[in-house]
Design an enzyme around this catalytic site. Sequence first.
Site, PDB file in Angstrom:
ATOM      1  N   CYS A 113      -4.437 -34.707 -12.527  1.00  0.00           N
ATOM      2  CA  CYS A 113      -4.417 -35.105 -11.117  1.00  0.00           C
ATOM      3  C   CYS A 113      -3.040 -34.876 -10.505  1.00  0.00           C
ATOM      4  CB  CYS A 113      -4.832 -36.556 -10.987  1.00  0.00           C
ATOM      5  SG  CYS A 113      -6.486 -36.887 -11.637  1.00  0.00           S
ATOM      6  N   ASP A 163     -10.300 -40.650 -17.536  1.00  0.00           N
ATOM      7  CA  ASP A 163     -10.332 -41.889 -16.745  1.00  0.00           C
ATOM      8  C   ASP A 163     -11.116 -41.694 -15.457  1.00  0.00           C
ATOM      9  OD1 ASP A 163      -8.751 -42.876 -18.725  1.00  0.00           O
ATOM     10  OD2 ASP A 163      -6.960 -43.137 -17.511  1.00  0.00           O
ATOM     11  N   GLU A 220      -8.915 -49.460 -15.476  1.00  0.00           N
ATOM     12  CA  GLU A 220      -8.313 -49.109 -14.189  1.00  0.00           C
ATOM     13  C   GLU A 220      -9.356 -49.308 -13.100  1.00  0.00           C
ATOM     14  OE1 GLU A 220      -6.857 -45.135 -14.423  1.00  0.00           O
ATOM     15  OE2 GLU A 220      -5.069 -45.698 -15.544  1.00  0.00           O
ATOM     16  N   CYS A 247      -3.788 -35.604 -20.112  1.00  0.00           N
ATOM     17  CA  CYS A 247      -4.343 -36.701 -19.317  1.00  0.00           C
ATOM     18  C   CYS A 247      -3.601 -38.004 -19.591  1.00  0.00           C
ATOM     19  CB  CYS A 247      -5.833 -36.851 -19.581  1.00  0.00           C
ATOM     20  SG  CYS A 247      -6.233 -37.239 -21.280  1.00  0.00           S
ATOM     21  N   ASP A 248      -3.950 -39.021 -18.834  1.00  0.00           N
ATOM     22  CA  ASP A 248      -3.147 -40.239 -18.734  1.00  0.00           C
ATOM     23  C   ASP A 248      -2.740 -40.849 -20.071  1.00  0.00           C
ATOM     24  OD1 ASP A 248      -3.646 -39.850 -16.087  1.00  0.00           O
ATOM     25  OD2 ASP A 248      -4.582 -41.780 -15.723  1.00  0.00           O
ATOM     26  N   LYS A 249      -3.681 -41.030 -20.994  1.00  0.00           N
ATOM     27  CA  LYS A 249      -3.370 -41.742 -22.237  1.00  0.00           C
ATOM     28  C   LYS A 249      -2.884 -40.813 -23.338  1.00  0.00           C
ATOM     29  CE  LYS A 249      -4.743 -45.113 -19.889  1.00  0.00           C
ATOM     30  NZ  LYS A 249      -5.245 -44.305 -18.763  1.00  0.00           N
ATOM     31  N   SER A 287      -5.237 -47.542 -11.413  1.00  0.00           N
ATOM     32  CA  SER A 287      -4.934 -46.132 -11.592  1.00  0.00           C
ATOM     33  C   SER A 287      -3.605 -45.807 -10.929  1.00  0.00           C
ATOM     34  CB  SER A 287      -6.039 -45.287 -10.950  1.00  0.00           C
ATOM     35  OG  SER A 287      -5.632 -43.956 -10.785  1.00  0.00           O
ATOM     36  N   CYS A 339      -8.186 -32.192 -16.996  1.00  0.00           N
ATOM     37  CA  CYS A 339      -6.779 -32.416 -17.335  1.00  0.00           C
ATOM     38  C   CYS A 339      -6.392 -31.706 -18.632  1.00  0.00           C
ATOM     39  CB  CYS A 339      -6.495 -33.905 -17.490  1.00  0.00           C
ATOM     40  SG  CYS A 339      -7.097 -34.929 -16.138  1.00  0.00           S
TER      41      CYS A 339
END
Length: 562
Positions: free
Chosen positions: A201, A88, A452, A129-131, A478, A56
């Site tokens: 993703c 993650d 998650e 990425c996610d965070k 997730s 990511c």
Amino acid sequence: MRATKRAVGKWRSWETTEGAIRAPHRSMMKALGLSDKDIEAPFVGIASTHNEVTPCNAGIEALVEEVKRGIFAAEGTPFTFGTITVSDAISMGTEGMRGSLVSREVIADSIETVCFAERYDGVVAVAGCDKSLPGSMMAMARLDIPSVFIYGGSIMPGSWRGEDIQIQNVFEAVGEYQAGQIDEEELYQIESHACPGSGACGGMFTANTMASIGEALGLSLPGTASESNVDQRKAASSRAAGHAVMNLLRKNIRPSDILTRKAFENAVTVVVAMGGSTNTTLHLPAIAHEAGVELTLKDIHEISLRTPLIADMKPGGKYVMLDLDRAGGIPVVMKRLLDAGLLHGDCMTVTGKTVAENLAGVVVGEPNDVLYSIEDPISETGGLVTLFGNLAPDGCVLKVAGHQFGQKFGGPARVFDGEEGVMEALQKRDIKDGDAIVIRYEGPKGGPGMREMLAVTAAIVGQGLGEKVLLMTDGRFSGASHGSMIGHIGPEAAVGGPIAAIEDGDQIEVDLDNFELNIKISDDELAARLAKWQPKPPPYTKGVLSKYIKLVHPASTGAITG
């Protein structure tokens, strides 16, 4: 000391550059190769989340260089610094996943710390990425200096047997393998073909949801949320972001001018119209908190009920961010919502223009399989709902995008203190049609860190149980999870929430007529069970997780730490 005129936009950095007393400071800057002209210009920090921890973020370094070029060309001086990220997808299903949500706070704290300490006038954050996305936006809101957010871009789809696949397919293939539906070689081939390179993703999972939020809030340049990491438009838009932050400096436009209550309402509207991640209900309230705006689970629920679902995006739908980009990206989504009166067009953005001005030239085109019309949507209401009831006095979140549930559903409880027990039961094929699976002690404090549970949810889907069992937890899912799954139940078990009182065999009911989650026992029985409850000792007593347990707030308020 030569006399100089302070440059427009040099709001704070003059503290480190002006006067004879700052000669040592300037000497340190010249050691970095800066000229007198560079030192006299506004200073802009570039927070880079580039690393080799996750695909990511692996493609971000080149984008940072483009931002630097843009800032230099607009007569500013950029300073690049790094911050952490975690993957993650790689830590999923392990103890390490407890560090994921914690990393959001570390990212926000680190960006704030550097920009505050070095007296930067502005900041550009590049995250993938996610965070790292919400963490960057939280820091921008705290700092309130001219800021632009850049999304590193999503990954291209992989291909296997002539079909596009991505990471969600791999997690679900594990469940198919456990169920004997595919063999080890097929699982290996899916694993080897799903992720062809750098980028986050590809579905409307958490990273792409947060990128869409960045654009909807007005913190990112229009059209950039859907650009893939390897698309050369991403390089050009990153360079443009360097120009944009300098324009904000000169016009004195700060995050507090952009992150208004109306802007957060716009962001929620865009997310629920596209079936975005349940993590929206953690990250968006956290950003709002840093901006001094109250955004509650009820607010998100009410906006979702008046917003149609118009994007058929994975995990509940068919398409990924690349498909949305080809259909026009977030600007087309926003234009359709704006024309329908569902967005506030007068919100300021990082372009120095309002949402309505940014969208004025956008052509929405005809409805298609990716983006439906407002008049004929996938669903009349959005993709997220909030439930309350005797099991969730503080609320919980159900993602309904792409799924059809009865108005009331549920089943007998199967109770697990942690996700590992569920995974073991799945491997033994011991989860049955109609079960109401309860996973507790996975909340912000109890986990800690709200792991998650994509490995669990994907295995459930892979075994064909996605619409046949109810999964509920005080933890979270997730963005790639889908099915009958309820997360963020509050208060969490670790603080004595009602979820701690559930026993095997108790009847659990979801009531979508009244948006409630209930255990079908009397109030007296529930109170008696809770009176006997004893807290568990904290699982960590030193280090970052111990600090997090002490500081973290409930999920219903964004799991903030301050």
